[in-house]
Design an enzyme around this catalytic site. Structure first.
Site, PDB file in Angstrom:
ATOM      1  N   ASP A  20      -2.113  -2.910   1.678  1.00  0.00           N
ATOM      2  CA  ASP A  20      -1.325  -2.064   0.801  1.00  0.00           C
ATOM      3  C   ASP A  20      -0.004  -2.814   0.575  1.00  0.00           C
ATOM      4  O   ASP A  20       0.391  -3.634   1.396  1.00  0.00           O
ATOM      5  CB  ASP A  20      -1.119  -0.739   1.539  1.00  0.00           C
ATOM      6  CG  ASP A  20      -0.135   0.168   0.858  1.00  0.00           C
ATOM      7  OD1 ASP A  20      -0.163   0.247  -0.378  1.00  0.00           O
ATOM      8  OD2 ASP A  20       0.660   0.808   1.579  1.00  0.00           O
ATOM      9  N   ASP A  22       3.536  -1.446  -0.803  1.00  0.00           N
ATOM     10  CA  ASP A  22       4.802  -0.802  -0.439  1.00  0.00           C
ATOM     11  C   ASP A  22       4.768  -0.192   0.966  1.00  0.00           C
ATOM     12  O   ASP A  22       3.881   0.595   1.294  1.00  0.00           O
ATOM     13  CB  ASP A  22       5.150   0.273  -1.475  1.00  0.00           C
ATOM     14  CG  ASP A  22       5.237  -0.321  -2.877  1.00  0.00           C
ATOM     15  OD1 ASP A  22       5.805  -1.420  -3.007  1.00  0.00           O
ATOM     16  OD2 ASP A  22       4.728   0.298  -3.827  1.00  0.00           O
ATOM     17  N   SER A  71      -3.183  -1.836  -4.253  1.00  0.00           N
ATOM     18  CA  SER A  71      -2.014  -0.960  -4.362  1.00  0.00           C
ATOM     19  C   SER A  71      -2.079  -0.004  -5.556  1.00  0.00           C
ATOM     20  O   SER A  71      -2.442  -0.411  -6.653  1.00  0.00           O
ATOM     21  CB  SER A  71      -0.768  -1.857  -4.449  1.00  0.00           C
ATOM     22  OG  SER A  71       0.384  -1.125  -4.746  1.00  0.00           O
ATOM     23  N   ASN A  72      -1.713   1.240  -5.322  1.00  0.00           N
ATOM     24  CA  ASN A  72      -1.506   2.188  -6.425  1.00  0.00           C
ATOM     25  C   ASN A  72      -0.114   1.944  -6.975  1.00  0.00           C
ATOM     26  O   ASN A  72       0.856   1.957  -6.209  1.00  0.00           O
ATOM     27  CB  ASN A  72      -1.524   3.646  -5.929  1.00  0.00           C
ATOM     28  CG  ASN A  72      -2.906   4.141  -5.530  1.00  0.00           C
ATOM     29  OD1 ASN A  72      -3.905   3.489  -5.786  1.00  0.00           O
ATOM     30  ND2 ASN A  72      -2.946   5.310  -4.913  1.00  0.00           N
ATOM     31  N   CYS A 125      -9.280   8.130 -12.609  1.00  0.00           N
ATOM     32  CA  CYS A 125     -10.030   6.873 -12.501  1.00  0.00           C
ATOM     33  C   CYS A 125     -10.798   6.844 -11.189  1.00  0.00           C
ATOM     34  O   CYS A 125     -10.676   7.744 -10.373  1.00  0.00           O
ATOM     35  CB  CYS A 125      -9.037   5.715 -12.551  1.00  0.00           C
ATOM     36  SG  CYS A 125      -7.869   5.764 -11.178  1.00  0.00           S
ATOM     37  N   ARG A 128      -7.869   4.765  -8.074  1.00  0.00           N
ATOM     38  CA  ARG A 128      -6.669   5.237  -7.396  1.00  0.00           C
ATOM     39  C   ARG A 128      -7.009   5.652  -5.963  1.00  0.00           C
ATOM     40  O   ARG A 128      -7.841   6.523  -5.734  1.00  0.00           O
ATOM     41  CB  ARG A 128      -6.070   6.417  -8.187  1.00  0.00           C
ATOM     42  CG  ARG A 128      -4.784   6.953  -7.595  1.00  0.00           C
ATOM     43  CD  ARG A 128      -4.121   7.972  -8.520  1.00  0.00           C
ATOM     44  NE  ARG A 128      -3.162   8.772  -7.790  1.00  0.00           N
ATOM     45  CZ  ARG A 128      -1.953   8.340  -7.419  1.00  0.00           C
ATOM     46  NH1 ARG A 128      -1.555   7.124  -7.720  1.00  0.00           N
ATOM     47  NH2 ARG A 128      -1.144   9.112  -6.725  1.00  0.00           N
ATOM     48  N   LYS A 129      -6.344   4.996  -4.986  1.00  0.00           N
ATOM     49  CA  LYS A 129      -6.573   5.364  -3.592  1.00  0.00           C
ATOM     50  C   LYS A 129      -6.189   6.834  -3.406  1.00  0.00           C
ATOM     51  O   LYS A 129      -5.222   7.270  -4.006  1.00  0.00           O
ATOM     52  CB  LYS A 129      -5.715   4.508  -2.651  1.00  0.00           C
ATOM     53  CG  LYS A 129      -6.022   3.024  -2.697  1.00  0.00           C
ATOM     54  CD  LYS A 129      -5.101   2.224  -1.778  1.00  0.00           C
ATOM     55  CE  LYS A 129      -3.674   2.185  -2.240  1.00  0.00           C
ATOM     56  NZ  LYS A 129      -2.789   1.298  -1.456  1.00  0.00           N
ATOM     57  N   ASP A 154       0.103   1.862   5.137  1.00  0.00           N
ATOM     58  CA  ASP A 154       1.004   2.780   5.854  1.00  0.00           C
ATOM     59  C   ASP A 154       0.771   4.242   5.468  1.00  0.00           C
ATOM     60  O   ASP A 154       1.555   5.110   5.837  1.00  0.00           O
ATOM     61  CB  ASP A 154       2.475   2.391   5.634  1.00  0.00           C
ATOM     62  CG  ASP A 154       2.923   2.610   4.201  1.00  0.00           C
ATOM     63  OD1 ASP A 154       2.067   2.635   3.301  1.00  0.00           O
ATOM     64  OD2 ASP A 154       4.145   2.761   3.983  1.00  0.00           O
TER      65      ASP A 154
HETATM   66 MG   LIG Z   1       2.259   2.167   1.206  1.00  0.00          MG
HETATM   67 ZN   LIG Z   2      -7.010   3.636 -11.277  1.00  0.00          ZN
END
Ligand SMILES: [Mg+2]
Ligand SMILES: [Zn+2]
Length: 209
Positions: A20, A22, A71-72, A125, A128-129, A154
């Protein structure tokens, strides 16, 4: 000290450390308007943790994993920052890694959000996690064995996405009452927990031996 283990190299490997972005590679930022810590909205705010290059180097050169960002990034869709700014943030991370003599093997971002302001991103979609779409795509495009791979994040959405994809999962954070309560409530438990991304190579060395 140089590692004793011979370099195995990441480029032809079929196992990956998915990371991930951020809160793992770069610090979160306190947002005064929102009164909480959030992902950075600009390259200027993007502070890459000083240990990231060393950890990525160990994972790739010593332990033979590919390292791939998952990552989102819905900020573009919500007009919190532009696509160009997102690219600048990502370049900054790449630059820090290059300075430390290493690199990523891939980067996969979901730009969608069900409540997006920009129409083309307003979709439900499959990437997206906590959905597993980005991991499945990364695995297909890089010839990866998900069972031999790990997802380091995290958030519990990272653990959930990793689990759905069939990876082992490593949660970055502290075993606070908050997080343990949340794990129980959501019924999502990581396979391992570390306090920071820099501890991941040491964890994997113990599993490897
Ligand atoms: Mg994160
Ligand atoms: Zn997506």
């Amino acid at each position: 000290m140089r590692p004793r283990r011979a370099k195995v190299g990441a480029s032809r490997s079929n196992k990956a450390i998915f990371v991930d972005r951020d809160g793992v590679l770069n610090d979160l930022v306190y947002n005064e308007e929102e009164g909480r810590v959030l992902s950075p909205f600009s390259a200027r705010e993007t502070r890459v943790f000083p240990f990231v290059a060393g950890a990525v180097r160990a994972l790739r050169d010593e332990l033979g994993f590919k390292v791939i960002v998952i990552s989102n990034q819905p900020g573009v869709s919500k007009k919190q920052f532009t696509l160009k700014e997102l690219e600048k943030m990502n370049s900054k991370i790449r630059r820090e890694l290059a300075k430390g003599g290493t690199r990523l093997d891939g980067e996969y971002y979901c730009l969608h959000h069900p409540e997006a302001i920009i129409k083309k991103y307003k979709v439900v979609c499959d990437c997206r996690k906590p959905k597993a779409g980005l991991l499945l795509r990364a695995a297909a495009e890089n010839g990866l064995d998900l069972k031999k791979s790990y997802f380091v994040g995290d958030g519990l959405i990272d653990v959930e996405a990793g689990r759905r994809a069939g990876c082992r999962t490593i949660l970055v954070g502290h075993m606070s009452t908050f997080i343990t309560d949340l794990m129980e409530k959501e019924n999502v438990t990581p396979d391992f927990m570390v306090s920071s991304f820099k501890d991941v190579p040491a964890l994997l060395r113990t599993l490897d031996s």
